[in-house]
Design a protein around this motif. Structure first.
Motif, PDB file in Angstrom:
ATOM      1  N   ARG A  27     -25.574  19.172  54.857  1.00  0.00           N
ATOM      2  CA  ARG A  27     -24.609  18.369  54.470  1.00  0.00           C
ATOM      3  C   ARG A  27     -24.879  17.609  52.999  1.00  0.00           C
ATOM      4  N   LEU A  28     -26.091  17.089  53.025  1.00  0.00           N
ATOM      5  CA  LEU A  28     -26.562  16.494  51.731  1.00  0.00           C
ATOM      6  C   LEU A  28     -26.584  17.389  50.654  1.00  0.00           C
ATOM      7  N   GLN A  29     -26.808  18.509  50.749  1.00  0.00           N
ATOM      8  CA  GLN A  29     -26.779  19.584  49.684  1.00  0.00           C
ATOM      9  C   GLN A  29     -25.379  19.849  49.396  1.00  0.00           C
ATOM     10  N   HIS A  30     -24.210  19.988  50.240  1.00  0.00           N
ATOM     11  CA  HIS A  30     -23.123  20.065  49.901  1.00  0.00           C
ATOM     12  C   HIS A  30     -22.554  18.705  49.157  1.00  0.00           C
ATOM     13  N   VAL A  31     -22.913  17.521  49.654  1.00  0.00           N
ATOM     14  CA  VAL A  31     -22.477  16.425  48.692  1.00  0.00           C
ATOM     15  C   VAL A  31     -23.052  16.349  47.327  1.00  0.00           C
ATOM     16  N   VAL A  32     -24.542  16.674  47.351  1.00  0.00           N
ATOM     17  CA  VAL A  32     -24.791  16.502  45.765  1.00  0.00           C
ATOM     18  C   VAL A  32     -24.062  17.648  45.046  1.00  0.00           C
ATOM     19  N   GLN A  33     -23.864  18.758  45.646  1.00  0.00           N
ATOM     20  CA  GLN A  33     -23.117  19.723  44.710  1.00  0.00           C
ATOM     21  C   GLN A  33     -21.790  19.441  44.281  1.00  0.00           C
ATOM     22  N   ALA A  34     -21.206  18.829  45.256  1.00  0.00           N
ATOM     23  CA  ALA A  34     -19.724  18.208  45.013  1.00  0.00           C
ATOM     24  C   ALA A  34     -19.871  17.222  43.957  1.00  0.00           C
ATOM     25  N   ASN A  35     -20.777  16.326  44.357  1.00  0.00           N
ATOM     26  CA  ASN A  35     -20.907  15.217  43.100  1.00  0.00           C
ATOM     27  C   ASN A  35     -21.235  15.655  41.565  1.00  0.00           C
ATOM     28  N   ALA A  36     -21.864  16.747  41.721  1.00  0.00           N
ATOM     29  CA  ALA A  36     -22.254  17.440  40.482  1.00  0.00           C
ATOM     30  C   ALA A  36     -20.917  18.095  39.884  1.00  0.00           C
ATOM     31  N   GLU A  37     -20.265  18.608  40.709  1.00  0.00           N
ATOM     32  CA  GLU A  37     -18.966  19.068  40.107  1.00  0.00           C
ATOM     33  C   GLU A  37     -17.944  18.147  39.839  1.00  0.00           C
ATOM     34  N   ILE A  38     -17.942  16.800  40.613  1.00  0.00           N
ATOM     35  CA  ILE A  38     -16.886  15.908  40.161  1.00  0.00           C
ATOM     36  C   ILE A  38     -17.358  15.094  38.878  1.00  0.00           C
ATOM     37  N   ALA A  39     -18.627  15.055  38.590  1.00  0.00           N
ATOM     38  CA  ALA A  39     -19.280  14.654  37.376  1.00  0.00           C
ATOM     39  C   ALA A  39     -18.649  15.501  36.211  1.00  0.00           C
ATOM     40  N   ALA A  40     -18.947  16.962  36.530  1.00  0.00           N
ATOM     41  CA  ALA A  40     -18.551  17.829  35.407  1.00  0.00           C
ATOM     42  C   ALA A  40     -17.182  17.812  35.052  1.00  0.00           C
ATOM     43  N   ILE A  41     -16.319  17.461  36.079  1.00  0.00           N
ATOM     44  CA  ILE A  41     -14.681  17.476  35.781  1.00  0.00           C
ATOM     45  C   ILE A  41     -14.558  16.363  35.072  1.00  0.00           C
ATOM     46  N   ASP A  42     -15.114  15.189  35.328  1.00  0.00           N
ATOM     47  CA  ASP A  42     -14.804  13.828  34.442  1.00  0.00           C
ATOM     48  C   ASP A  42     -15.100  13.948  33.194  1.00  0.00           C
ATOM     49  N   THR A  43     -16.347  14.987  32.787  1.00  0.00           N
ATOM     50  CA  THR A  43     -16.908  14.829  31.614  1.00  0.00           C
ATOM     51  C   THR A  43     -16.500  15.879  30.620  1.00  0.00           C
ATOM     52  N   GLN A  44     -16.027  16.945  31.348  1.00  0.00           N
ATOM     53  CA  GLN A  44     -15.554  18.279  30.612  1.00  0.00           C
ATOM     54  C   GLN A  44     -13.846  18.477  30.441  1.00  0.00           C
ATOM     55  N   LYS A  45     -13.776  19.358  29.499  1.00  0.00           N
ATOM     56  CA  LYS A  45     -12.286  19.766  29.644  1.00  0.00           C
ATOM     57  C   LYS A  45     -11.926  20.739  30.484  1.00  0.00           C
ATOM     58  N   ARG A  46     -10.739  20.989  30.923  1.00  0.00           N
ATOM     59  CA  ARG A  46     -10.596  21.966  32.026  1.00  0.00           C
ATOM     60  C   ARG A  46     -11.019  23.557  31.677  1.00  0.00           C
ATOM     61  N   GLU A  47     -11.068  23.708  30.442  1.00  0.00           N
ATOM     62  CA  GLU A  47     -11.621  25.242  30.122  1.00  0.00           C
ATOM     63  C   GLU A  47     -13.105  25.417  30.224  1.00  0.00           C
ATOM     64  N   GLN A  48     -13.838  23.970  30.411  1.00  0.00           N
ATOM     65  CA  GLN A  48     -15.118  24.129  30.665  1.00  0.00           C
ATOM     66  C   GLN A  48     -15.613  23.753  32.029  1.00  0.00           C
ATOM     67  N   TRP A  49     -14.750  23.609  32.898  1.00  0.00           N
ATOM     68  CA  TRP A  49     -14.877  23.522  34.158  1.00  0.00           C
ATOM     69  C   TRP A  49     -15.637  24.838  34.828  1.00  0.00           C
ATOM     70  N   SER A  50     -16.755  24.453  35.815  1.00  0.00           N
ATOM     71  CA  SER A  50     -17.398  25.757  36.457  1.00  0.00           C
ATOM     72  C   SER A  50     -16.393  26.230  37.289  1.00  0.00           C
ATOM     73  N   PRO A  51     -16.787  27.889  37.437  1.00  0.00           N
ATOM     74  CA  PRO A  51     -16.030  28.243  38.446  1.00  0.00           C
ATOM     75  C   PRO A  51     -16.066  27.820  39.854  1.00  0.00           C
ATOM     76  N   SER A  52     -17.201  27.514  40.104  1.00  0.00           N
ATOM     77  CA  SER A  52     -17.180  27.012  41.471  1.00  0.00           C
ATOM     78  C   SER A  52     -16.661  25.668  41.584  1.00  0.00           C
ATOM     79  N   ALA A  53     -16.205  24.864  40.516  1.00  0.00           N
ATOM     80  CA  ALA A  53     -15.380  23.665  40.611  1.00  0.00           C
ATOM     81  C   ALA A  53     -13.962  23.965  40.639  1.00  0.00           C
ATOM     82  N   THR A  54     -13.585  24.981  39.887  1.00  0.00           N
ATOM     83  CA  THR A  54     -11.890  25.437  40.037  1.00  0.00           C
ATOM     84  C   THR A  54     -11.791  26.104  41.392  1.00  0.00           C
ATOM     85  N   ASN A  55     -12.711  26.842  42.033  1.00  0.00           N
ATOM     86  CA  ASN A  55     -12.469  27.428  43.519  1.00  0.00           C
ATOM     87  C   ASN A  55     -12.850  26.671  44.643  1.00  0.00           C
TER      88      ASN A  55
END
Length: 186
Positions: A27-55
């Motif tokens: 669970r901690l690993q999933h939360v860390v991964q989700a937090n990293a994806e959220i941080a990437a969403i906040d700092t990047q444009k939509r085209e730069q979002w990782s495929p794991s974040a968009t899916n």
């Protein structure tokens, strides 16, 4: 012989503790991964979002995507994400946050740049009111939603049944004074 049952109980308890620790590690690993994806969403444009974040199926990541899209002015896509989140898990915290953000987005679009001027879109304002009411049914103690609903009602008051209100007012204005005839007040 007497030690064997004690050792077996201790071994079973140890295995249970290892299982619980493993579950929380995953669970901690999933939360860390989700937090990293959220941080990437906040700092990047939509085209730069990782495929794991968009899916991603994580509700928190999808909520962050909707917030980023709304900030970027892509209200149709943000509204779809908000709506999906609020319908999939309405009683969860993420579902309630999505419903609140959806209502706020509708209110902002309806009110325009200033909340004092004329309403740009009355249907959007009615939709915002409905979403605030849905949220208040789920969470009656949400004072932010109450305040925003009040704000929306001030922008466009709802029509009331005036016939009943007039009769109630007339009954309240009938005054009987000793030595005077009853008359209606103006």
């Amino acid at each position: 012989m007497k030690r064997l049952p004690i050792h077996l109980m201790f071994g079973a308890a140890t295995l249970c503790c290892i299982g619980v620790a493993g579950y929380y590690a995953v669970r901690l690993q999933h939360v860390v991964q989700a937090n990293a994806e959220i941080a990437a969403i906040d700092t990047q444009k939509r085209e730069q979002w990782s495929p794991s974040a968009t899916n991603s199926n994580a509700p928190a990541v999808r909520l962050a995507q909707a917030v980023a899209l709304a900030r970027a002015g892509q209200h149709a896509e943000a509204g779809k994400l908000y709506y999906d989140l609020s319908r999939l898990a309405p009683s969860s915290e993420t579902g309630r946050l999505a419903l609140y953000d959806l209502a706020n987005m509708y209110l902002r679009e309806a009110a325009g740049d200033s909340a004092q001027g004329p309403v740009r879109s009355p249907p959007m304002l009615e939709t915002a009111k409905a979403r605030y009411r849905d949220l208040l049914r789920l969470e009656p103690g949400n004072w932010d939603a109450r305040y925003n609903l009040e704000r929306a009602l001030r922008l466009a008051p709802e029509a009331q049944d005036t016939a009943d209100d007039i009769n109630d007012v007339k009954e309240q204005h009938n005054i009987n004074v000793r030595g005077a005839a009853p008359e209606e007040l103006p």
